[in-house]
Design an enzyme around this catalytic site. Structure first.
Site, PDB file in Angstrom:
ATOM      1  CE1 TYR A 118      -3.489  -2.671   0.555  1.00 33.64           C
ATOM      2  CE2 TYR A 118      -4.645  -0.643   1.079  1.00 33.64           C
ATOM      3  CZ  TYR A 118      -4.672  -1.974   0.742  1.00 33.64           C
ATOM      4  OH  TYR A 118      -5.867  -2.608   0.602  1.00 33.64           O
TER       5      TYR A 118
ATOM      6  CE  LYS B 110       1.706 -17.896  -2.618  1.00 39.93           C
ATOM      7  NZ  LYS B 110       0.822 -19.080  -2.661  1.00 39.93           N
TER       8      LYS B 110
ATOM      9  CG  ASP C 142      -2.170 -20.488  -1.201  1.00 38.33           C
ATOM     10  OD1 ASP C 142      -1.633 -20.466  -0.078  1.00 38.33           O
ATOM     11  OD2 ASP C 142      -1.692 -21.116  -2.165  1.00 38.33           O
TER      12      ASP C 142
ATOM     13  CG  ASP D 176      -8.004  -4.753   1.524  1.00 33.69           C
ATOM     14  OD1 ASP D 176      -8.945  -4.220   2.127  1.00 33.69           O
ATOM     15  OD2 ASP D 176      -7.925  -4.821   0.281  1.00 33.69           O
TER      16      ASP D 176
ATOM     17  CG  ASP E   9     -13.626  -6.998   2.351  1.00 32.22           C
ATOM     18  OD1 ASP E   9     -13.441  -6.261   3.346  1.00 32.22           O
ATOM     19  OD2 ASP E   9     -14.009  -6.570   1.242  1.00 32.22           O
TER      20      ASP E   9
HETATM   21  C1  IPM Z   1     -10.332  -1.155   3.859  1.00 32.65           C
HETATM   22  C2  IPM Z   1     -10.601  -0.596   2.501  1.00 32.65           C
HETATM   23  C3  IPM Z   1      -9.450   0.319   2.127  1.00 32.65           C
HETATM   24  C4  IPM Z   1      -8.187  -0.493   2.125  1.00 32.65           C
HETATM   25  C5  IPM Z   1      -9.609   1.057   0.801  1.00 32.65           C
HETATM   26  C6  IPM Z   1     -10.921   1.802   0.744  1.00 32.65           C
HETATM   27  C7  IPM Z   1      -8.454   1.976   0.534  1.00 32.65           C
HETATM   28  O1  IPM Z   1     -10.781  -1.609   1.571  1.00 32.65           O
HETATM   29  O2  IPM Z   1     -10.225  -0.368   4.816  1.00 32.65           O
HETATM   30  O3  IPM Z   1     -10.234  -2.374   3.966  1.00 32.65           O
HETATM   31  O4  IPM Z   1      -7.895  -1.178   1.145  1.00 32.65           O
HETATM   32  O5  IPM Z   1      -7.469  -0.466   3.128  1.00 32.65           O
HETATM   33 MG    MG Z   2     -10.824  -3.549   2.424  1.00 32.21          MG
END
Ligand code: IPM
Ligand code: MG
Length: 357
Positions: free
Chosen positions: A142, A191, A223, A247, A251
Site C-alpha cells: 500500500y 506467502k 491461499d 485487506d 472482507d
Molecule cells: C479497507 C478498505 C481500504 C483499504 C480502501 C478503501 C483503501 O478496503 O479499509 O479495507 O484497502 O485499506
Molecule cells: Mg478492504
C-alpha cells in the site's frame, strides 16, 4: 472525564450512522459522567466536492488535535472515475499514515442470534467462531514504491511490497499481546513460499514469539488461509498479517459472519489516539433513506471507549445494549434474514439501543 472526538461523517450513509452513534455516546456520557465534544471535518467525496481534495489540511490538523477519530464511510460512484491520488479512499490512507496507525483490529465474531445469515453451512456455523484479524496498516504494498515505466514488452506498471524488521516486530507484538487476553493462539499469514518479504515476516514473528511462551503460533500461507476461513473458521483466534493480505482476508472473515453491518474496526498506533470506523462501506444505494444499520459504527465507538479512552465498563455497556436489542429479535433490513418482522429504520433501532443504556 472529557474527550474531544473528531467526526468524519464522510459520504453515503456515513452521516446517518455517525448521528446515531453520537446519540448513543451522549447517553453513555450522561449515565457515566463523561463529556464527549465533537468537531466535524470533511474527508472523502464530500471533501473533494467542497475543496477539490479528499483529505484537506484542516481535517488532518483537526484529527491530530483530537483524542480520537470516528469515521463513517467514504466513497461512492460519483468519484469513481477520478485519478488515484484524488479518490475518496486516499483520505483513509493519508489519515492512517499521518496518524501512524499501524495496527488495524478487525474482529469477526459470529452472533449466534444471526447465525442463519451466514453463507456457511449450518454445521460449520453451529460451532461458532470469534476471530480477531490484526492487519498491518501503514506498510507493505500500500505504501511501497509504485509507478509506470517502459519495460521489455512496452509500457508497464509496478507496485512494491517491502517490510522492515521493525514494522513486523511491532505488529507481531500487538498480536501476541492480544492473544494473551483471548485464546492464546496466533496464526501468522504470509506467502513465504514465494515472497522474500514474507520470509522476513515469518522469521521476525518467530523471534517475537520467544517472548510469549504461553501463546502458540502457527504460520499459514495466504491461499490456504482463504480456504481454511470458510472450511473451519473455529481454528482461528488471533490472525496477524500484512496490509494487503489483511485487506482481503478481513472482507472474507466479515462476510462469513453474515452481518457485515455489525462489524466494527479500530486503527491504532503508538499513542492513545485511534481511528474507529465500521467495516462496511458508504452504501450509496440506500443513503439518505434512514435505512442504514448504525450498529457497526456504534460498536466502533465502543472500541474507542475501550482502546483510546480506557473506559472498559462504558464500552461493555454499549456492547451489551446492542446485544440485548439483537437478542430481542430487532433487525434492520441488512440483517433481516428470513425473519417475519418489519425491518427497523436507523432511528428506530437507535432508539431501542438508547433505551437499553
Ligand atoms: C479497507 C478498505 C481500504 C483499504 C480502501 C478503501 C483503501 O478496503 O479499509 O479495507 O484497502 O485499506
Ligand atoms: Mg478492504
Amino acid at each position: 472525564m472529557k474527550f474531544n472526538i473528531a467526526l468524519l461523517k464522510g459520504d453515503g450513509i456515513g452521516p446517518e450512522i455517525i448521528d446515531s452513534t453520537t446519540q448513543v455516546l451522549d447517553k453513555i456520557g450522561a449515565k457515566f459522567g463523561h463529556q464527549f465534544d465533537y468537531a466535524e471535518y470533511l474527508a472523502g467525496g464530500c471533501a473533494i466536492d467542497a475543496t477539490g481534495i479528499p483529505l484537506p489540511e484542516e481535517t488532518l490538523a483537526g484529527c491530530l488535535a483530537s483524542d480520537s477519530v470516528l469515521l463513517g464511510a467514504v466513497g461512492g460512484p460519483k468519484w469513481d472515475t477520478l485519478p488515484g491520488h484524488l479518490r475518496p479512499e486516499r483520505a483513509l490512507l493519508g489519515l492512517r499514515a499521518a496518524l501512524g496507525l499501524y495496527t488495524n483490529l478487525r474482529p469477526a465474531r459470529l452472533y449466534p442470534a444471526l447465525a442463519a445469515a451466514s453463507p456457511l453451512r449450518a454445521d460449520i456455523v453451529a460451532r461458532g467462531f470469534d476471530i480477531l484479524i490484526i492487519r498491518e496498516l501503514t506498510g507493505g504494498i500500500y505504501f511501497g514504491d509504485r509507478g509506470r515505466r517502459e519495460g521489455p514488452n512496452g509500457p508497464e506498471a509496478y507496485d512494491t511490497e517491502a517490510y522492515s524488521v521493525m514494522e513486523v516486530e511491532r505488529i507481531a507484538r500487538v498480536a501476541f499481546e492480544s492473544a494473551r487476553l483471548r485464546g492464546k493462539h496466533v496464526t501468522s499469514i504470509d506467502k513465504a513460499n514465494v515472497l522474500e518479504s514474507s520470509r522476513l515476516w515469518r522469521e521476525v514473528v518467530h523471534e517475537v514469539a520467544k517472548d510469549y511462551p504461553d501463546v502458540t503460533v502457527i504460520d499459514m500461507l495466504v491461499d490456504n488461509a482463504a480456504m481454511q476461513l470458510v472450511r473451519n473458521p473455529q481454528q482461528f483466534d488471533v490472525v496477524v498479517t500484512s496490509n494487503m493480505f489483511g485487506d482481503i482476508l478481513s472482507d472474507e472473515a466479515s462476510q462469513i459472519t453474515g452481518s457485515i453491518g455489525l462489524l466494527p474496526s479500530a486503527s491504532l498506533g503508538s499513542t492513545k489516539r485511534g481511528m474507529y470506523e465500521p467495516i462496511h462501506g458508504s452504501a450509496p444505494d440506500i443513503a439518505g433513506q434512514g435505512l442504514a444499520n448504525p450498529i457497526a459504527t456504534i460498536l466502533s465507538a465502543a472500541m474507542m471507549l475501550r482502546y483510546s479512552f480506557g473506559l472498559e465498563t462504558e464500552a461493555k455497556a454499549m456492547e451489551d445494549a446492542v446485544d440485548n436489542v439483537l437478542n430481542a429479535g430487532h433487525r434492520t433490513a441488512d440483517i433481516l434474514g428470513g425473519a417475519a418482522q418489519r425491518p427497523l429504520s436507523t432511528s428506530e433501532i437507535t432508539e431501542l439501543i438508547l433505551l437499553e443504556i
